[in-house]
Write an enzyme that holds these catalytic residues in place. Sequence first.
Site, PDB file in Angstrom:
ATOM      1  N   ASN A   9      38.061  41.369  41.723  1.00 47.95           N
ATOM      2  CA  ASN A   9      36.664  41.509  41.316  1.00 47.95           C
ATOM      3  C   ASN A   9      35.853  40.464  42.088  1.00 47.95           C
ATOM      4  O   ASN A   9      35.873  39.290  41.755  1.00 47.95           O
ATOM      5  CB  ASN A   9      36.582  41.275  39.798  1.00 47.95           C
ATOM      6  CG  ASN A   9      35.152  41.283  39.295  1.00 47.95           C
ATOM      7  OD1 ASN A   9      34.207  41.607  40.026  1.00 47.95           O
ATOM      8  ND2 ASN A   9      34.979  40.915  38.032  1.00 47.95           N
ATOM      9  N   LYS A  11      32.787  40.084  42.259  1.00 51.57           N
ATOM     10  CA  LYS A  11      31.541  39.677  41.576  1.00 51.57           C
ATOM     11  C   LYS A  11      30.387  39.637  42.578  1.00 51.57           C
ATOM     12  O   LYS A  11      30.370  40.421  43.521  1.00 51.57           O
ATOM     13  CB  LYS A  11      31.744  38.351  40.831  1.00 51.57           C
ATOM     14  CG  LYS A  11      32.950  38.406  39.888  1.00 51.57           C
ATOM     15  CD  LYS A  11      33.041  37.266  38.924  1.00 51.57           C
ATOM     16  CE  LYS A  11      34.301  37.427  38.077  1.00 51.57           C
ATOM     17  NZ  LYS A  11      34.465  36.390  37.068  1.00 51.57           N
ATOM     18  N   HIS A  98      32.995  44.252  31.679  1.00 50.54           N
ATOM     19  CA  HIS A  98      33.356  42.869  31.992  1.00 50.54           C
ATOM     20  C   HIS A  98      32.556  41.936  31.081  1.00 50.54           C
ATOM     21  O   HIS A  98      31.394  42.218  30.775  1.00 50.54           O
ATOM     22  CB  HIS A  98      33.065  42.569  33.468  1.00 50.54           C
ATOM     23  CG  HIS A  98      33.637  41.259  33.905  1.00 50.54           C
ATOM     24  ND1 HIS A  98      33.038  40.060  33.601  1.00 50.54           N
ATOM     25  CD2 HIS A  98      34.779  40.956  34.570  1.00 50.54           C
ATOM     26  CE1 HIS A  98      33.787  39.072  34.084  1.00 50.54           C
ATOM     27  NE2 HIS A  98      34.854  39.591  34.668  1.00 50.54           N
ATOM     28  N   GLU A 170      40.945  40.049  29.286  1.00 54.83           N
ATOM     29  CA  GLU A 170      40.430  38.844  29.932  1.00 54.83           C
ATOM     30  C   GLU A 170      39.835  37.903  28.893  1.00 54.83           C
ATOM     31  O   GLU A 170      38.669  38.061  28.496  1.00 54.83           O
ATOM     32  CB  GLU A 170      39.328  39.218  30.935  1.00 54.83           C
ATOM     33  CG  GLU A 170      39.786  40.121  32.050  1.00 54.83           C
ATOM     34  CD  GLU A 170      38.876  39.979  33.268  1.00 54.83           C
ATOM     35  OE1 GLU A 170      39.382  39.599  34.326  1.00 54.83           O
ATOM     36  OE2 GLU A 170      37.663  40.225  33.143  1.00 54.83           O
ATOM     37  N   SER A 216      41.540  33.294  35.537  1.00 59.70           N
ATOM     38  CA  SER A 216      42.148  32.212  36.325  1.00 59.70           C
ATOM     39  C   SER A 216      43.578  32.530  36.763  1.00 59.70           C
ATOM     40  O   SER A 216      44.435  31.636  36.828  1.00 59.70           O
ATOM     41  CB  SER A 216      42.088  30.880  35.558  1.00 59.70           C
ATOM     42  OG  SER A 216      40.743  30.519  35.313  1.00 59.70           O
TER      43      SER A 216
HETATM   44  P1  PGA Z   1      38.718  34.584  37.479  1.00 54.61           P
HETATM   45  O1  PGA Z   1      37.870  35.869  37.014  1.00 54.61           O
HETATM   46  O2  PGA Z   1      39.978  35.096  38.104  1.00 54.61           O
HETATM   47  O3  PGA Z   1      37.816  33.881  38.483  1.00 54.61           O
HETATM   48  O4  PGA Z   1      38.960  33.779  36.247  1.00 54.61           O
HETATM   49  C1  PGA Z   1      38.492  36.979  36.446  1.00 54.61           C
HETATM   50  C2  PGA Z   1      37.466  38.023  36.139  1.00 54.61           C
HETATM   51  O5  PGA Z   1      36.364  37.684  35.699  1.00 54.61           O
HETATM   52  O6  PGA Z   1      37.726  39.232  36.335  1.00 54.61           O
END
Ligand code: PGA
Length: 253
Positions: A9, A11, A98, A170, A216
């Site tokens: 993702n 973002k 999300h 998540e 993470s």
């Molecule tokens: P992250 O994000 O791996 O940076 O914690 C995961 C997500 O929001 O899909």
Amino acid sequence: MRNKIVAGNWKMNNTLEQGVTLASEIVNMVANELTDDVKMVLCTPYIHLSSVSKIIGDAEKISLGAQNCNDNLKGAYTGEISVDMLKSVGVEYVILGHSERREYYGESNEFLAGKVNTVIEAGLTPIFCCGETLETRERGAHFDFVTNQLTESLFHLSVENFSKIVIAYEPIWAIGTGVTASKEQAQEMHEKLRAHIAKKYGTEIADGTSILYGGSCNPKNAADLFAQKDIDGGLIGGASLKSRDFVDIGKSY
Ligand code: PGA
């Protein structure tokens, strides 16, 4: 056998040029290195989709995903993107619900139920996100909270349509924080979600549903997480922006 999926993702990161470079690196590494039967999904910003689609070409182990879409099919929705537009550039997966969209854009479970319908009717695969805040976990309400997200957004679906869903658990406290859920915490929640699905749709459907972990996840912790019996892959934020890390996560089964 459930599908193993590692979805990145991106973002709101990367210019088009940076995105094209990242996607090209990933496509090359996957072609040369990925031997397992894993589906890697690149969920890029909208403006990258068309270019990244061409880079992916007919690479078997990589698919294209979007991070959102509108719940309407077309019309006067300034600034929005429809499922048909996504399909026209080769998108196969759409992240829905999300926690950042729930928090910043007020997407409720009920509203997401409509988006899930739109995406499935278009023949795309939703990656439906769920997860609790730290406060909810500390109150001991996390299992009820997360199972309720599934109930309210997904459990109106027919068996056939539910079987098309990918779920991503998540925990909000683990997203972008560097704090990962322990493998025990993640497995415990995934098991609860699968049992919740089984109660509604039966064990066969529940056993066939891919449930990804997100929060993470990185090349160091991915193998431990993916070794859990109910964890079928990952939804990766930060680490998906580095080709080496993202592909290494894909190789962590
Ligand atoms: P992250 O994000 O791996 O940076 O914690 C995961 C997500 O929001 O899909």
